[in-house]
Enzyme design. Structure first.
Site, PDB file in Angstrom:
ATOM      1  N   LYS A  34      39.997  41.072  39.733  1.00  0.00           N
ATOM      2  CA  LYS A  34      40.890  39.651  40.673  1.00  0.00           C
ATOM      3  C   LYS A  34      39.865  38.763  41.558  1.00  0.00           C
ATOM      4  O   LYS A  34      39.398  37.479  41.051  1.00  0.00           O
ATOM      5  CB  LYS A  34      41.799  40.316  41.238  1.00  0.00           C
ATOM      6  CG  LYS A  34      42.460  41.058  39.782  1.00  0.00           C
ATOM      7  CD  LYS A  34      44.122  41.370  39.939  1.00  0.00           C
ATOM      8  CE  LYS A  34      44.556  42.172  38.586  1.00  0.00           C
ATOM      9  NZ  LYS A  34      45.075  42.755  38.699  1.00  0.00           N
TER      10      LYS A  34
ATOM     11  N   TYR B 190      48.688  51.659  37.837  1.00  0.00           N
ATOM     12  CA  TYR B 190      47.480  50.854  36.993  1.00  0.00           C
ATOM     13  C   TYR B 190      45.780  50.967  37.099  1.00  0.00           C
ATOM     14  O   TYR B 190      46.149  50.138  38.251  1.00  0.00           O
ATOM     15  CB  TYR B 190      48.205  49.577  36.612  1.00  0.00           C
ATOM     16  CG  TYR B 190      47.879  48.740  35.369  1.00  0.00           C
ATOM     17  CD1 TYR B 190      48.273  49.813  33.470  1.00  0.00           C
ATOM     18  CD2 TYR B 190      47.207  46.921  35.205  1.00  0.00           C
ATOM     19  CE1 TYR B 190      46.887  48.944  33.416  1.00  0.00           C
ATOM     20  CE2 TYR B 190      46.747  46.936  34.841  1.00  0.00           C
ATOM     21  CZ  TYR B 190      46.784  48.186  33.104  1.00  0.00           C
ATOM     22  OH  TYR B 190      46.314  46.843  32.284  1.00  0.00           O
TER      23      TYR B 190
ATOM     24  N   ASP C 212      40.549  51.947  43.302  1.00  0.00           N
ATOM     25  CA  ASP C 212      40.673  51.067  42.587  1.00  0.00           C
ATOM     26  C   ASP C 212      41.465  50.290  43.579  1.00  0.00           C
ATOM     27  O   ASP C 212      42.794  50.252  43.788  1.00  0.00           O
ATOM     28  CB  ASP C 212      42.127  51.457  41.486  1.00  0.00           C
ATOM     29  CG  ASP C 212      41.964  50.091  40.825  1.00  0.00           C
ATOM     30  OD1 ASP C 212      41.512  48.766  40.740  1.00  0.00           O
ATOM     31  OD2 ASP C 212      42.840  49.976  39.458  1.00  0.00           O
TER      32      ASP C 212
END
Ligand code: PLP
Length: 427
Positions: free
Chosen positions: A267, A144, A239
């Site tokens: 994050k 994702y 990522d």
């Protein structure tokens, strides 16, 4: 009813917010039920508006690596807020943040801040396309990368086909530029490069995929990707929005000794405020506006409060042994879970790296999305509600990774293991 006040508020929410939530997983659809609303969170605990308290294994999906509301971060944000919330011109904290990222992550020579992980990956893809003057990208099934059009693409039906939109609203013509391959399958990657090698701008992956459970690369897979992308002049993008600054100072690339061209973060670097970043080789990064022809911008990018929150969190992680402590508490939890499930004879796989873990009710080895899908969803659902009733909040979906923080104590883990033992007996 578990939480009547939350239930009432969720009804109101549904009348004014689609599905009652601002991000779909929060609606608890994967476990069949309604979510609770949080009043406050501190350390390893989260309290709902009905007054229930849970040990939290999500940590706001990763950012809360120090635990919730760490005093150092809260104080730093307070101080910064007094000087103004946003300026829209350079502030010194942006430079400190960039220096910090560049010094922690050797592959990053220059970095640009964004407001989310989605923006970071979307911008990295555009940059790679501009830099290579190519259009196609490769992604892996089950990874994702946020919700931008090019990346919301699922595997097509054939072995070597272009992707299909993974959401209504993504034009098939956009999805056609994205090649979706199974993770841990070097032959599929070789076949794609053999066919479209000259047209592939970038290969993007989560080096440890953590958005379809937690999948680990097989030995040699990441270095194979480094070699084949280099050979074809294709930009390799890691990522590390989830793994960056969580698994160590240099994320997965620091653990695996594989150097990507570009990396994406989010994050943990925001300390709980909305932040993302992408960076890498200066030669590529300098293609960004205002130096180069690739446009990318953000009114709130490099926001002083977000920078200060993130910087303070990273400095706390610099304290000796932070990552070792996270790994030790992770190992303690893992050991306890293994003992309980093995004793009860429940088929399972538990993947863990440092403070990230995922339990799968399956006896299959977890190597890609297909193997993740073999898990017993019904059993997971029962476990989720049984644990919640005992004061333990795990992710409301079998496709999510669990997170530990420095605030999780051995007592928290013992409490969790007791709950697990009882829950397993009930379900
Ligand atoms: C969370 C996540 C994103 C998206 O970040 P947002 O801040 O939610 O937009 C992208 N990639 C990975 C690996 C993620 O875990």
């Amino acid at each position: 009813m578990r939480y009547p006040i939350s239930a009432t508020l969720f009804d109101i929410a549904k009348s004014v917010i689609p599905g009652g939530v601002n991000s779909p997983v929060r609606a608890f659809r994967n476990v069949g039920g309604d979510p609770f609303f949080v009043r406050r969170a501190k350390g390893s605990r989260i309290e709902d508006i009905d007054g229930n308290i849970y040990v939290d294994y999500i940590g706001t999906w990763g950012p809360a690596i120090l635990g919730h509301a760490p005093i150092a971060v809260i104080d730093a944000v307070h101080q910064a807020a007094k000087n103004g919330l946003s300026f829209g011109i350079p502030n010194e904290h942006e430079v400190e943040m960039a220096q910090m990222i560049c010094s922690w992550v050797p592959s990053v020579e220059k970095v640009r801040m964004t407001n989310s992980g989605t923006e970071a990956t979307m911008s990295a893809i555009r940059l790679a396309r501009g830099y290579t003057r190519r259009d196609k990208i490769i992604k892996f099934d089950g990874c994702y990368h946020g919700h931008s059009d090019s990346l919301l693409v699922a595997a097509g039906s054939g072995a070597l086909t272009f992707g299909e939109p993974d959401s209504a609203g993504v034009p098939a013509s956009f999805a056609a530029e994205t090649i979706v391959l199974p993770f841990n399958d070097p032959a599929a990657v070789e076949a794609a490069f053999a066919r479209w090698g000259e047209q592939i701008a970038a290969l993007i992956l989560e080096p440890y995929p953590a958005n379809a459970g937690l999948i680990l690369p097989q030995p040699g897979f990441l270095s194979f990707l480094r070699e084949i992308t280099e050979r074809h002049g294709c930009v390799l993008i890691f990522d590390e929005v989830m793994t960056g600054f969580r698994l160590g100072k240099a994320g997965v690339q620091g653990l695996e000794f594989v150097t990507p061209d570009l990396s994406c973060f989010g994050k943990v670097i925001g300390g709980g405020l909305p932040v993302g970043a992408f960076g890498g080789k200066a030669e590529i990064m300098d293609w960004l506006a205002p130096l180069g022809p690739v446009y990318q911008a953000g009114t709130l990018s490099g926001n002083p409060l977000a920078m200060v929150a993130g910087l303070t969190q990273l400095r706390e992680l610099e304290n000796a042994g932070a990552y070792e402590k996270l790994d030790q508490i992770g190992a303690y939890l893992q050991g306890g879970i293994e003992i309980i499930l093995t004793e009860k004879g429940i088929p399972h796989r538990l993947n863990r790296v440092g403070s990230m873990f995922c339990l799968f009710f399956t006896d299959q080895e977890i190597i890609n999305l297909e193997s993740v899908k073999t898990q017993d969803m019904a059993l997971f659902r029962k476990l989720f509600w049984a644990m919640l009733d005992k004061g333990i909040y795990i992710a409301p979906s079998p496709y999510e990774t669990g997170f530990l923080s420095l605030a999780h104590s051995r007592e928290d883990i013992d409490f969790t293991l007791e709950a697990l033992e009882q829950a397993v007996a009930e379900i």
